[in-house]
Design a protein around this motif. Structure first.
Motif, mmCIF file in Angstrom:
data_model
loop_
_atom_site.group_PDB
_atom_site.id
_atom_site.type_symbol
_atom_site.label_atom_id
_atom_site.label_comp_id
_atom_site.label_asym_id
_atom_site.label_seq_id
_atom_site.Cartn_x
_atom_site.Cartn_y
_atom_site.Cartn_z
ATOM 1 N N THR A 140 4.380 -4.645 4.001
ATOM 2 C CA THR A 140 4.242 -3.190 4.190
ATOM 3 C C THR A 140 3.619 -2.863 5.557
ATOM 4 O O THR A 140 4.179 -2.065 6.320
ATOM 5 C CB THR A 140 3.449 -2.556 3.026
ATOM 6 N N ARG A 165 -8.621 0.856 2.990
ATOM 7 C CA ARG A 165 -9.056 -0.475 3.487
ATOM 8 C C ARG A 165 -8.668 -1.593 2.513
ATOM 9 O O ARG A 165 -9.393 -2.563 2.333
ATOM 10 C CB ARG A 165 -10.571 -0.477 3.707
ATOM 11 N N SER A 166 -7.495 -1.434 1.860
ATOM 12 C CA SER A 166 -7.082 -2.478 0.917
ATOM 13 C C SER A 166 -6.645 -3.716 1.687
ATOM 14 O O SER A 166 -6.301 -3.647 2.879
ATOM 15 C CB SER A 166 -5.942 -1.989 0.029
ATOM 16 N N ILE A 168 -3.957 -5.299 1.108
ATOM 17 C CA ILE A 168 -2.502 -5.383 1.285
ATOM 18 C C ILE A 168 -1.964 -4.385 2.309
ATOM 19 O O ILE A 168 -0.897 -4.591 2.848
ATOM 20 C CB ILE A 168 -1.734 -5.275 -0.053
ATOM 21 N N HIS A 188 -12.396 5.148 4.532
ATOM 22 C CA HIS A 188 -12.307 4.788 3.104
ATOM 23 C C HIS A 188 -13.022 5.845 2.286
ATOM 24 O O HIS A 188 -13.390 6.904 2.830
ATOM 25 C CB HIS A 188 -12.893 3.389 2.890
ATOM 26 N N SER A 189 -13.261 5.554 1.012
ATOM 27 C CA SER A 189 -13.779 6.599 0.110
ATOM 28 C C SER A 189 -15.202 7.042 0.467
ATOM 29 O O SER A 189 -15.641 8.097 0.051
ATOM 30 C CB SER A 189 -13.724 6.119 -1.338
ATOM 31 N N ALA A 207 -3.016 5.232 3.732
ATOM 32 C CA ALA A 207 -2.729 4.317 2.612
ATOM 33 C C ALA A 207 -3.836 4.467 1.589
ATOM 34 O O ALA A 207 -4.705 3.618 1.451
ATOM 35 C CB ALA A 207 -2.635 2.879 3.112
ATOM 36 N N VAL A 208 -3.810 5.592 0.898
ATOM 37 C CA VAL A 208 -4.887 5.962 -0.019
ATOM 38 C C VAL A 208 -4.423 5.901 -1.483
ATOM 39 O O VAL A 208 -5.078 5.312 -2.335
ATOM 40 C CB VAL A 208 -5.407 7.399 0.298
ATOM 41 N N GLY A 209 -3.281 6.556 -1.752
ATOM 42 C CA GLY A 209 -2.811 6.634 -3.133
ATOM 43 C C GLY A 209 -3.288 7.891 -3.832
ATOM 44 O O GLY A 209 -3.506 7.890 -5.032
ATOM 45 N N GLN A 210 -3.465 8.987 -3.036
ATOM 46 C CA GLN A 210 -3.820 10.278 -3.635
ATOM 47 C C GLN A 210 -2.906 11.355 -3.053
ATOM 48 O O GLN A 210 -2.852 11.521 -1.828
ATOM 49 C CB GLN A 210 -5.272 10.619 -3.339
ATOM 50 N N MET A 213 -3.619 14.280 -0.037
ATOM 51 C CA MET A 213 -5.060 14.513 0.186
ATOM 52 C C MET A 213 -5.395 14.723 1.675
ATOM 53 O O MET A 213 -6.437 15.280 2.000
ATOM 54 C CB MET A 213 -5.910 13.395 -0.439
ATOM 55 N N VAL A 228 1.920 5.831 4.005
ATOM 56 C CA VAL A 228 2.269 4.693 3.141
ATOM 57 C C VAL A 228 2.200 5.092 1.660
ATOM 58 O O VAL A 228 2.831 4.486 0.811
ATOM 59 C CB VAL A 228 1.327 3.491 3.417
ATOM 60 N N GLY A 229 1.454 6.121 1.365
ATOM 61 C CA GLY A 229 1.208 6.512 -0.028
ATOM 62 C C GLY A 229 2.470 6.864 -0.792
ATOM 63 O O GLY A 229 3.391 7.463 -0.252
ATOM 64 N N VAL A 230 2.510 6.428 -2.027
ATOM 65 C CA VAL A 230 3.599 6.812 -2.940
ATOM 66 C C VAL A 230 2.925 7.311 -4.207
ATOM 67 O O VAL A 230 2.284 6.529 -4.917
ATOM 68 C CB VAL A 230 4.505 5.607 -3.288
ATOM 69 N N THR A 265 9.405 -2.087 3.524
ATOM 70 C CA THR A 265 8.693 -3.210 2.902
ATOM 71 C C THR A 265 9.671 -4.321 2.520
ATOM 72 O O THR A 265 9.448 -5.497 2.835
ATOM 73 C CB THR A 265 7.900 -2.712 1.675
HETATM 74 P P1 NDP Z 1 -5.783 0.788 -2.983
HETATM 75 O O1 NDP Z 1 -6.062 1.629 -4.191
HETATM 76 O O2 NDP Z 1 -5.976 -0.668 -3.064
HETATM 77 O O3 NDP Z 1 -6.671 1.334 -1.764
HETATM 78 C C1 NDP Z 1 -6.840 2.684 -1.538
HETATM 79 C C2 NDP Z 1 -7.793 2.888 -0.403
HETATM 80 O O4 NDP Z 1 -7.970 4.285 -0.218
HETATM 81 C C3 NDP Z 1 -9.177 2.299 -0.655
HETATM 82 O O5 NDP Z 1 -9.637 1.611 0.484
HETATM 83 C C4 NDP Z 1 -10.055 3.520 -0.917
HETATM 84 O O6 NDP Z 1 -11.376 3.401 -0.458
HETATM 85 C C5 NDP Z 1 -9.356 4.579 -0.100
HETATM 86 N N1 NDP Z 1 -9.643 5.909 -0.624
HETATM 87 C C6 NDP Z 1 -9.618 6.333 -1.902
HETATM 88 N N2 NDP Z 1 -9.982 7.611 -1.985
HETATM 89 C C7 NDP Z 1 -10.275 8.021 -0.742
HETATM 90 C C8 NDP Z 1 -10.743 9.223 -0.177
HETATM 91 N N3 NDP Z 1 -10.971 10.297 -0.927
HETATM 92 N N4 NDP Z 1 -10.931 9.278 1.158
HETATM 93 C C9 NDP Z 1 -10.693 8.204 1.937
HETATM 94 N N5 NDP Z 1 -10.254 7.024 1.454
HETATM 95 C C10 NDP Z 1 -10.060 6.935 0.137
HETATM 96 O O7 NDP Z 1 -4.297 1.167 -2.549
HETATM 97 P P2 NDP Z 1 -3.185 0.355 -1.704
HETATM 98 O O8 NDP Z 1 -3.678 0.088 -0.334
HETATM 99 O O9 NDP Z 1 -2.672 -0.740 -2.526
HETATM 100 O O10 NDP Z 1 -2.049 1.473 -1.645
HETATM 101 C C11 NDP Z 1 -2.263 2.728 -1.036
HETATM 102 C C12 NDP Z 1 -1.048 3.604 -1.273
HETATM 103 O O11 NDP Z 1 0.085 2.999 -0.664
HETATM 104 C C13 NDP Z 1 -0.656 3.787 -2.728
HETATM 105 O O12 NDP Z 1 -0.124 5.087 -2.917
HETATM 106 C C14 NDP Z 1 0.431 2.773 -2.947
HETATM 107 O O13 NDP Z 1 1.329 3.151 -3.987
HETATM 108 C C15 NDP Z 1 1.116 2.814 -1.617
HETATM 109 N N6 NDP Z 1 1.826 1.576 -1.286
HETATM 110 C C16 NDP Z 1 3.112 1.716 -0.833
HETATM 111 C C17 NDP Z 1 3.831 0.601 -0.472
HETATM 112 C C18 NDP Z 1 5.208 0.789 0.050
HETATM 113 O O14 NDP Z 1 5.984 -0.132 0.094
HETATM 114 N N7 NDP Z 1 5.566 1.980 0.497
HETATM 115 C C19 NDP Z 1 3.307 -0.754 -0.622
HETATM 116 C C20 NDP Z 1 1.895 -0.784 -1.001
HETATM 117 C C21 NDP Z 1 1.223 0.347 -1.340
HETATM 118 P P3 NDP Z 1 -12.452 2.344 -1.101
HETATM 119 O O15 NDP Z 1 -12.086 1.024 -0.513
HETATM 120 O O16 NDP Z 1 -13.761 2.845 -0.606
HETATM 121 O O17 NDP Z 1 -12.286 2.427 -2.579
#
Ligand code: NDP
Length: 282
Positions: A140, A165-166, A168, A188-189, A207-210, A213, A228-230, A265
């Protein structure tokens, strides 16, 4: 250049180039092979695995699918990986995550030979990425870099802000931007003023997953935005981490969701498998 970065088109192009290279390798007697291992019946994982299988077939890559029941033990999975590590037809091994809870994910990822670790998650490959000498780059983040490259932007001296900061996505993509001489901030959060961080970005990678946002009004005019988020909203709708319509008004270039990073990806997974087979072929 079109403002919307068409991930589908870029990925198709890359996949076309891979198919040509695979033909060339086959004429030298080497067929690239990818083993995909799926444990359990997670519906999303099943969809991803079948997409990977189809993509392999279209590129001429041999795909070796292993579907194991949800109650598979760690020892059984490790035994399969050992077998695949030694199988000469296999250039890449991908274990679809997440794994059922009785299996230790890190133990499994570390059992994959670093030379067949096309996902780039093995600590050996992570270490090589950190030290600026990557063998396999995670798919990715690698796809994100290809999309930035497509915009024609030189990252040297640019402000890149990565939100997330994941292991992956966030961390590896930050390292890849650093290796291209960007000044990188990782949020990050616990980041205090996310809006202020985002506002300084020449390139924003979310790359948050919200869902949506990151607000469009935070985006610096002219910035490149890679989302990157889905996120599923309601029954059918998919949205990214960035408020797309508002961000489109300000961004210089932006990826859509779907049709942005997603298709890249799989393209980069095929690319890593091809690279591995090329190494086998010498
Ligand atoms: P993770 O849940 O592992 O990581 C999310 C990150 O976002 C964490 O570091 C977290 O911080 C941070 N975060 C959460 N809330 C907030 C906030 N309010 N403000 C700032 N940062 C925040 O997710 P992934 O990295 O695995 O995936 C991220 C997104 O990408 C998802 O939507 C996933 O579906 C998508 N994705 C898409 C792919 C593709 O092929 N298109 C492949 C992989 C992922 P903290 O570390 O402090 O908890």
């Amino acid at each position: 250049m079109d403002k919307i970065i068409d991930g589908k088109a870029i990925a198709e192009n890359i996949r076309g180039e891979i198919a040509v290279a695979v033909e060339g390798l086959k004429s030298r007697g080497v067929t690239p092979g990818l083993a995909v291992v799926l444990v359990g019946e997670d519906p999303a994982s099943q969809v991803y695995v079948s997409m990977k299988k189809k993509a392999c077939a279209a590129a001429g890559i041999f795909s070796d699918e292993h579907k194991l029941p949800a109650e598979t033990t760690e020892a059984q999975l490790l035994a399969l990986i050992d077998e695949l590590n030694r199988d000469e037809r296999i250039d890449g091994i991908l274990v679809q995550l997440p794994l059922p809870k009785q299996i230790n994910e890190s133990k499994v990822l570390e059992a994959i030979s670093p030379k067949k670790d096309v996902d780039g998650f093995h600590p050996y490959n992570v270490g090589r990425l950190v030290t600026g000498n990557p063998l396999f780059r995670p798919c990715t983040p690698y796809g994100v870099m290809k999309m930035i490259e497509h915009t024609g932007l030189d990252l040297t001296g640019k402000e890149v802000v990565v939100v997330g900061r994941s292991n992956i996505v966030g961390k590896p993509v930050a390292l890849m931007c650093l290796s291209q001489h960007a000044t990188v901030t990782i949020c990050h959060s616990r980041t205090k003023d996310l809006a202020a961080q985002v506002a300084k970005a020449d390139v924003l990678i979310a790359a948050v997953g919200q869902p949506e946002m990151i607000k469009g009004r935070w985006i610096k005019p002219g910035a490149v935005v890679i989302d990157v988020g889905v996120n599923r909203v309601g029954e059918k709708k998919l949205v990214g981490d960035v408020e797309f319509d508002a961000a489109l008004e300000r961004a210089g270039a932006i990826t859509p969701v779907p049709g942005g990073v997603g298709p890249m990806t799989i393209a980069m997974l095929l690319y890593n498998t091809l690279e591995s087979a090329r190494r086998r072929a010498g």
